[in-house]
Design an enzyme around this catalytic site. Structure first.
Site, PDB file in Angstrom:
ATOM      1  N   ASP A   1       0.876  -1.172   0.000  1.00  0.00           N
ATOM      2  CA  ASP A   1       0.000   0.000   0.000  1.00  0.00           C
ATOM      3  C   ASP A   1       0.916   1.225   0.000  1.00  0.00           C
ATOM      4  O   ASP A   1       1.509   1.557   1.027  1.00  0.00           O
ATOM      5  CB  ASP A   1      -0.898   0.024   1.244  1.00  0.00           C
ATOM      6  CG  ASP A   1      -2.072  -0.935   1.139  1.00  0.00           C
ATOM      7  OD1 ASP A   1      -2.002  -1.863   0.304  1.00  0.00           O
ATOM      8  OD2 ASP A   1      -3.032  -0.795   1.912  1.00  0.00           O
TER       9      ASP A   1
ATOM     10  N   LYS B   1      -6.878   3.506  -2.760  1.00  0.00           N
ATOM     11  CA  LYS B   1      -7.218   3.416  -1.338  1.00  0.00           C
ATOM     12  C   LYS B   1      -7.469   4.809  -0.802  1.00  0.00           C
ATOM     13  O   LYS B   1      -6.736   5.744  -1.114  1.00  0.00           O
ATOM     14  CB  LYS B   1      -6.069   2.731  -0.586  1.00  0.00           C
ATOM     15  CG  LYS B   1      -6.239   2.671   0.932  1.00  0.00           C
ATOM     16  CD  LYS B   1      -5.056   1.961   1.559  1.00  0.00           C
ATOM     17  CE  LYS B   1      -5.052   2.090   3.077  1.00  0.00           C
ATOM     18  NZ  LYS B   1      -3.883   1.430   3.702  1.00  0.00           N
TER      19      LYS B   1
ATOM     20  N   LYS C   1     -10.213   0.392  -1.940  1.00  0.00           N
ATOM     21  CA  LYS C   1     -10.025   0.022  -0.540  1.00  0.00           C
ATOM     22  C   LYS C   1     -10.406   1.188   0.348  1.00  0.00           C
ATOM     23  O   LYS C   1      -9.902   2.301   0.186  1.00  0.00           O
ATOM     24  CB  LYS C   1      -8.568  -0.376  -0.284  1.00  0.00           C
ATOM     25  CG  LYS C   1      -8.280  -0.729   1.183  1.00  0.00           C
ATOM     26  CD  LYS C   1      -6.868  -1.235   1.366  1.00  0.00           C
ATOM     27  CE  LYS C   1      -6.509  -1.428   2.838  1.00  0.00           C
ATOM     28  NZ  LYS C   1      -5.159  -1.971   3.032  1.00  0.00           N
TER      29      LYS C   1
END
EC number: 4.1.2.4
Length: 219
Positions: A92, A154, A183
Site C-alpha cells: 500500500d 485506497k 479500498k
C-alpha cells in the site's frame, strides 16, 4: 454480509509507531485465530510477521512511503524491494500528494509505475488521502493510478486529514468502474461502517479494529 465474507475483505492492520515485537506477536496470533487473509505491519516487522504467518497462508503487506508520501521515487522503490525480500506480498503506497497538488501529474504517475514494476504482479494499492484532496484531485489521482497499472485506489492512511467516507468511496468506484479495486481505510471501525463501505463500492477494507468489527452481533 456474513462474518466469513467480511473477513475475506479485511486487511487487518497494526501500524502504530509504538508497536513492540510483543504487540506484533499478539497481533499475528489474532490474525491466525480469526482467519484474516492479509495483515499490514510497518516495514521493520515484516520479516518477523512473515515467519509467524506464512505457515498459516496469511499474507503480510507493507506500507510504502508511509505516512506522508513525500519520499522520492527511488526511496519508495527501495522500500518495496526490501519489503518483498523480507516476505511482503502486498504493498500500500502513498501517493506523492505535494506533486499532485502542484499539477506534476507525470511525477505522480511515474512514482506509482516504478513501485508497480518492482511489485512484479503482487497486489499494489495506492493511497490518495481523500481528506486532503478536492473532488477534482481525487478524480485525477484515481485516473493516474489506473494508468500506472496499480490494482487498487485506497482512500486514506487514517493518519492525515480524516478517513474514508461513503461519498468518497462512491466517487472512487464511479471513476474506477470495474477496472481496479477500491479500498476503504481510515476510521472504518464497526460492522456497520464496513457494510456501508462495501455498499458504496469498496471491495477491500483496511482496519486496526477488525476484531471488534467481526465480533458484532448483527450476523
Amino acid at each position: 454480509m456474513n462474518k466469513q465474507d467480511l473477513i475475506s475483505l479485511i486487511d487487518y492492520t497494526l501500524l502504530n509507531p509504538v508497536a513492540t515485537r510483543k504487540c506484533i506477536k499478539i497481533f499475528c496470533e489474532e490474525a491466525i485465530e480469526y482467519g484474516f487473509k492479509t495483515v499490514f505491519v510497518n516495514p521493520y516487522y515484516v520479516s518477523y510477521a512473515h515467519r509467524l504467518l506464512s505457515p498459516h497462508h496469511i499474507k503480510v503487506g507493507i506500507p510504502i512511503g508511509f505516512s506522508l508520501g513525500g519520499a522520492v521515487t527511488h526511496v519508495k522503490v527501495e522500500e518495496a524491494k526490501q519489503g518483498i525480500k523480507n516476505g511482503a506480498e502486498e504493498m500500500d503506497m502513498l501517493i506523492n500528494i505535494g506533486a499532485l497538488k502542484s499539477g506534476e501529474f507525470d511525477v505522480v504517475k511515474n512514482d506509482i509505475e516504478e513501485v508497480v514494476k518492482v511489485a512484479n504482479g503482487l497486489t499494489t494499492k495506492v493511497i490518495i488521502e481523500t481528506g486532503l484532496l478536492t473532488e477534482k484531485e481525487k478524480i485525477i489521482a484515481t485516473e493516474l493510478i489506473m494508468e500506472a497499472g496499480a490494482d487498487f485506489v485506497k482512500t486514506s492512511t487514517g493518519f492525515n486529514g480524516g478517513g474514508a467516507t461513503i461519498e468518497d468511496v462512491q466517487l472512487l468506484r464511479l471513476i474506477a468502474k470495474d477496472k481496479i479495486g477500491v479500498k476503504a481505510a481510515g476510521g472504518v471501525k464497526t460492522y456497520q461502517d464496513a457494510v456501508q463501505m462495501v455498499k458504496a463500492g469498496a471491495n477491500r477494507i483496511g482496519s486496526s479494529s477488525a476484531i471488534i468489527m467481526i465480533n458484532h452481533d448483527a450476523y
